[in-house]
Structures are given as C-alpha cells and as structure tokens.
Design a protein around this motif. Structure first.
Motif, mmCIF file in Angstrom:
data_model
loop_
_atom_site.group_PDB
_atom_site.id
_atom_site.type_symbol
_atom_site.label_atom_id
_atom_site.label_comp_id
_atom_site.label_asym_id
_atom_site.label_seq_id
_atom_site.Cartn_x
_atom_site.Cartn_y
_atom_site.Cartn_z
ATOM 1 N N ALA A 272 0.825 -1.206 0.000
ATOM 2 C CA ALA A 272 0.000 0.000 0.000
ATOM 3 C C ALA A 272 0.860 1.257 0.000
ATOM 4 N N VAL A 273 1.947 1.247 0.764
ATOM 5 C CA VAL A 273 2.841 2.410 0.791
ATOM 6 C C VAL A 273 3.458 2.631 -0.588
ATOM 7 N N VAL A 274 3.900 1.559 -1.237
ATOM 8 C CA VAL A 274 4.486 1.691 -2.578
ATOM 9 C C VAL A 274 3.439 2.229 -3.556
ATOM 10 N N GLY A 275 2.250 1.627 -3.548
ATOM 11 C CA GLY A 275 1.213 2.052 -4.476
ATOM 12 C C GLY A 275 0.804 3.498 -4.275
ATOM 13 N N HIS A 276 0.577 3.889 -3.016
ATOM 14 C CA HIS A 276 0.140 5.256 -2.734
ATOM 15 C C HIS A 276 1.238 6.263 -3.075
ATOM 16 N N THR A 277 2.472 5.953 -2.696
ATOM 17 C CA THR A 277 3.572 6.871 -2.984
ATOM 18 C C THR A 277 3.780 7.011 -4.487
ATOM 19 N N ALA A 278 3.689 5.897 -5.215
ATOM 20 C CA ALA A 278 3.851 5.955 -6.668
ATOM 21 C C ALA A 278 2.755 6.808 -7.301
ATOM 22 N N MET A 279 1.531 6.655 -6.865
ATOM 23 C CA MET A 279 0.439 7.446 -7.431
ATOM 24 C C MET A 279 0.618 8.926 -7.111
ATOM 25 N N LYS A 280 1.021 9.243 -5.878
ATOM 26 C CA LYS A 280 1.208 10.643 -5.503
ATOM 27 C C LYS A 280 2.331 11.294 -6.305
ATOM 28 N N LEU A 281 3.467 10.612 -6.384
ATOM 29 C CA LEU A 281 4.617 11.204 -7.054
ATOM 30 C C LEU A 281 4.406 11.347 -8.559
ATOM 31 N N THR A 282 3.643 10.435 -9.143
ATOM 32 C CA THR A 282 3.392 10.511 -10.580
ATOM 33 C C THR A 282 2.196 11.397 -10.911
ATOM 34 N N GLY A 283 1.499 11.872 -9.891
ATOM 35 C CA GLY A 283 0.350 12.752 -10.116
ATOM 36 C C GLY A 283 -0.891 12.032 -10.590
ATOM 37 N N LEU A 284 -1.000 10.731 -10.307
ATOM 38 C CA LEU A 284 -2.159 9.946 -10.739
ATOM 39 C C LEU A 284 -3.238 9.994 -9.659
ATOM 40 N N GLU A 285 -4.364 10.602 -9.975
ATOM 41 C CA GLU A 285 -5.450 10.681 -9.001
ATOM 42 C C GLU A 285 -6.208 9.365 -8.885
ATOM 43 N N SER A 286 -6.172 8.553 -9.943
ATOM 44 C CA SER A 286 -6.853 7.262 -9.914
ATOM 45 C C SER A 286 -6.177 6.314 -10.893
ATOM 46 N N VAL A 287 -6.393 5.022 -10.683
ATOM 47 C CA VAL A 287 -5.918 3.994 -11.615
ATOM 48 C C VAL A 287 -7.059 3.028 -11.891
ATOM 49 N N THR A 288 -7.051 2.485 -13.091
ATOM 50 C CA THR A 288 -7.949 1.386 -13.435
ATOM 51 C C THR A 288 -7.257 0.082 -13.106
ATOM 52 N N LEU A 289 -7.940 -0.801 -12.394
ATOM 53 C CA LEU A 289 -7.386 -2.105 -12.046
ATOM 54 C C LEU A 289 -7.607 -3.038 -13.228
ATOM 55 N N CYS A 290 -6.513 -3.399 -13.884
ATOM 56 C CA CYS A 290 -6.579 -4.142 -15.144
ATOM 57 C C CYS A 290 -6.390 -5.636 -14.897
ATOM 58 N N PRO A 291 -7.292 -6.480 -15.390
ATOM 59 C CA PRO A 291 -7.157 -7.925 -15.156
ATOM 60 C C PRO A 291 -6.095 -8.596 -16.017
ATOM 61 N N TRP A 292 -5.705 -7.985 -17.124
ATOM 62 C CA TRP A 292 -4.660 -8.561 -17.962
ATOM 63 C C TRP A 292 -3.311 -7.986 -17.565
ATOM 64 N N ALA A 293 -2.311 -8.864 -17.518
ATOM 65 C CA ALA A 293 -0.979 -8.429 -17.089
ATOM 66 C C ALA A 293 0.070 -9.268 -17.811
ATOM 67 N N ILE A 294 1.080 -9.728 -17.069
ATOM 68 C CA ILE A 294 2.235 -10.346 -17.729
ATOM 69 C C ILE A 294 1.902 -11.691 -18.366
ATOM 70 N N ARG A 295 1.053 -12.496 -17.740
ATOM 71 C CA ARG A 295 0.745 -13.804 -18.344
ATOM 72 C C ARG A 295 0.071 -13.625 -19.701
ATOM 73 N N GLU A 296 -0.862 -12.674 -19.770
ATOM 74 C CA GLU A 296 -1.508 -12.402 -21.054
ATOM 75 C C GLU A 296 -0.513 -11.816 -22.054
ATOM 76 N N GLY A 297 0.413 -10.987 -21.569
ATOM 77 C CA GLY A 297 1.435 -10.452 -22.452
ATOM 78 C C GLY A 297 2.307 -11.542 -23.049
ATOM 79 N N VAL A 298 2.687 -12.525 -22.234
ATOM 80 C CA VAL A 298 3.478 -13.656 -22.727
ATOM 81 C C VAL A 298 2.697 -14.424 -23.786
ATOM 82 N N LEU A 299 1.415 -14.675 -23.518
ATOM 83 C CA LEU A 299 0.591 -15.405 -24.487
ATOM 84 C C LEU A 299 0.452 -14.634 -25.795
#
Length: 335
Positions: A272-299
């Motif tokens: 949570a600390v990593v996620g919150h700090t990353a969002m604050k420093l990058t200026g992201l007010e919100s993120v979409t939680l995406c179900p596709w990630a590295i496994r789908e990228g490999v496929l």
C-alpha cells in the motif's frame, strides 16, 4: 490450439491455460499453488526446501496443462528467483526434474510484456497509458502512446522485499518510524521515474498485480466474483486512507479486512505504501485495475511470434538476469 503459461511469483505458482485461436488468449482453466518464496531473504539464495516446493508446483502445473490439452507451458520466474545467487542451480533443477524449461525475465521485459497485456485490454481509447505493477521483489513502471511502452523501469520496491527490509523487526503492528523510513526509501527510489511519468502526461493509468487487486478491493472496488469486465478503479486518496488503516493493525488483523488474504497480509502495508507513494509522485489521481498483465502479455507474444520467440527467451535466460538485458523486439500488431 491451447497454450499454457506458468508464472512463478513470490507467493504462488500460477497456471493459465488459454485457447489461442483468433489471436486472443481466452482462459479455459487457471490454477495456483502456494509457494511463499516471499519468505526468502531479498537477494539471498533460494533454500533447498523452497526449491523442492517449486519443483512440485511446476510439475503439477505441467501435468494439469497436459490434462487440459495444452502445449508445454511457457514458464518464467520473477524477481525472487531472478535475484537469487543460486538462480542457475534452481533453473537447472526444475528443468531436470520436471522437463519444464523455466526461465527468468529482466524486470524491464516484465514491464514491456505487462504493458502489452494492459494495452490490449484497454485498447486505443485509453490514449497515452501509464502502468504500475507491484510484485514481491520489484515494482515495474511503464509508459507508452502506442502498443509498446516507450519508457520502462524496474525498481527494487516489491512488497515482500520492503517488508523484509523495513517491517520485519518484530514489531507488529509496525512502528510509525518504520513506516516513515519505508516511505522515504520509496520516494527516493521513485523520484526520477515519477518525474518522467509526470512529464509524459498519461491520459489513462492502469495498475496490475495481485497486490493492487487486493488493495483495490480494500478501497471499495467490486469483488472478483463480479467478473473481469466489471470496471474497477482506485483513487489515490482512498489508498492513502488505506495505508493508515493497515499501519494500525497487526498482520493477523489485516487478514480480516475486505480483499486482504492471509498469505499476503504481512506485506499488504508495504504494498500500500508503494502504491500510494507511486500514485502521488506521478500525479495519478486514480488507476484502473486491469485484469490482464504479464501472463496475457506472454501469451500474446507467443501467438504473434510463434514458438521461436519463447525458445529465444529460454536461450537467453542467463543474460535476462544480468544488469544489461538482451533487447527483445516485440511484434507490431495493433491491439
């Protein structure tokens, strides 16, 4: 045609079997095995008993994929194995005892493949896209205006790694001083990368990984049983409040919160600390939680480039763990 992917992470071994016809990886079966490599000291060797658990899990995953009519799994291990000084011995042991050619991926390639999966899920309507992915050993950040990222970074800010370094001193709950020291480390490591993301000005931001999924649920996102097509968003302000909640609780108490599983409760605060700090420093007010990630990228890479691509990955597995990774060209098909 069915293809399978085995993802060896810090906490689990995950199998996905997918139909790959038509260029879209459609899952037909998923399974996971508890591994708990997150208990390995960051940068330390993988102990013999952990290698035994890994061999058993990969062998079981391979048998399961075979029962579902899938070709031999595309198997990769992430940061904990990649950073281990006995990495080569681990990979050789898994191959010798299971027949599965497990390889490691550089963090930057993980970021590229995860971005590819997220871009395909979000589509061109997302515009310039920023990606955050918290693993057990590392944080991957990417940004791109097209199908591929123009900028990627892999930082040693994984939830398990930081829990070992800052929150494993016997205090449970963690002390305010421990949390402050953790946040200082994250800010320092993220400063330059965050400045680049702010400069790029993403239109859309996505977060992937099990850590972000659980934090999103804690912050009010719909549960997984609602299916992958339900929109899930997480606000930076809500995640900031969640950091305070998690910091006030012991690991056992966190496991009773919505979305926080018992195996990940100890590292949920660091995540949570990593996620919150990353969002604050990058200026992201919100993120979409995406179900596709590295496994789908490999496929997706396997579908587009064929078996030769993965053979190259396995061949260059040693170089993939080195500081200067072998450059890998991604195909240029549109999402």
């Amino acid at each position: 045609m069915r293809t399978s992917v085995v993802d060896v992470g810090s906490n689990t071994v995950r199998l996905m079997v997918a139909d790959a016809e038509g260029g879209v990886p459609l899952p037909v079966h998923t399974a996971k095995w508890r591994l708990r490599l997150s208990q390995v000291q960051p940068g330390g060797p993988v102990p013999e008993e952990a290698v035994e658990r890994l061999v058993e899990a990969v062998a079981d995953a391979s048998r399961t994929a075979d029962r579902w009519g899938a070709s031999g799994p595309l198997a990769f291990a992430t940061a904990v194995v990649r950073a281990a000084p006995n990495r080569r011995e681990v990979l050789r042991t898994v191959h010798a005892r299971t027949g599965v050619a497990l390889c490691t991926l550089p963090g930057e390639v993980e970021a590229e493949l995860t971005f590819l999966g997220a871009r395909r899920w979000m589509g061109w309507r997302a515009g310039p896209l920023a990606l955050l992915d918290i693993g057990g050993g590392s944080l991957e950040v990417a940004f791109g205006r097209g199908r591929l990222p123009g900028f990627v970074a892999s930082l040693p800010l994984g939830a398990a790694r930081l829990t070992h370094e800052f929150l494993a001193g016997g205090r449970d709950p963690a002390s305010p001083d421990q949390v402050r020291a953790l946040r200082r480390r994250v800010r320092h490591q993220l400063r330059d990368v965050a400045a680049r993301i702010r400069w790029e000005g993403p239109r859309t931001a996505v977060a992937t990984s099990r850590t972000f999924q659980q934090l999103g649920r804690l912050c009010g996102a719909p549960p997984g049983r609602h299916g992958p097509f339900t929109e899930r968003r997480m606000l930076c302000s809500d995640l900031g409040e969640a950091v305070g909640r998690l910091a006030a609780l012991s690991a056992a108490e966190r496991a009773r919160l919505p979305g926080i599983s018992a195996p990940r409760s100890a590292q949920s605060l660091a995540g949570a600390v990593v996620g919150h700090t990353a969002m604050k420093l990058t200026g992201l007010e919100s993120v979409t939680l995406c179900p596709w990630a590295i496994r789908e990228g490999v496929l997706l890479r396997h579908i587009e480039d064929g078996p030769s691509w993965w053979a190259e990955m396995v061949r260059h597995s040693d170089e993939a763990a080195a500081p200067a990774p072998v450059p890998l060209r991604l195909a240029s098909a549109s999402p």
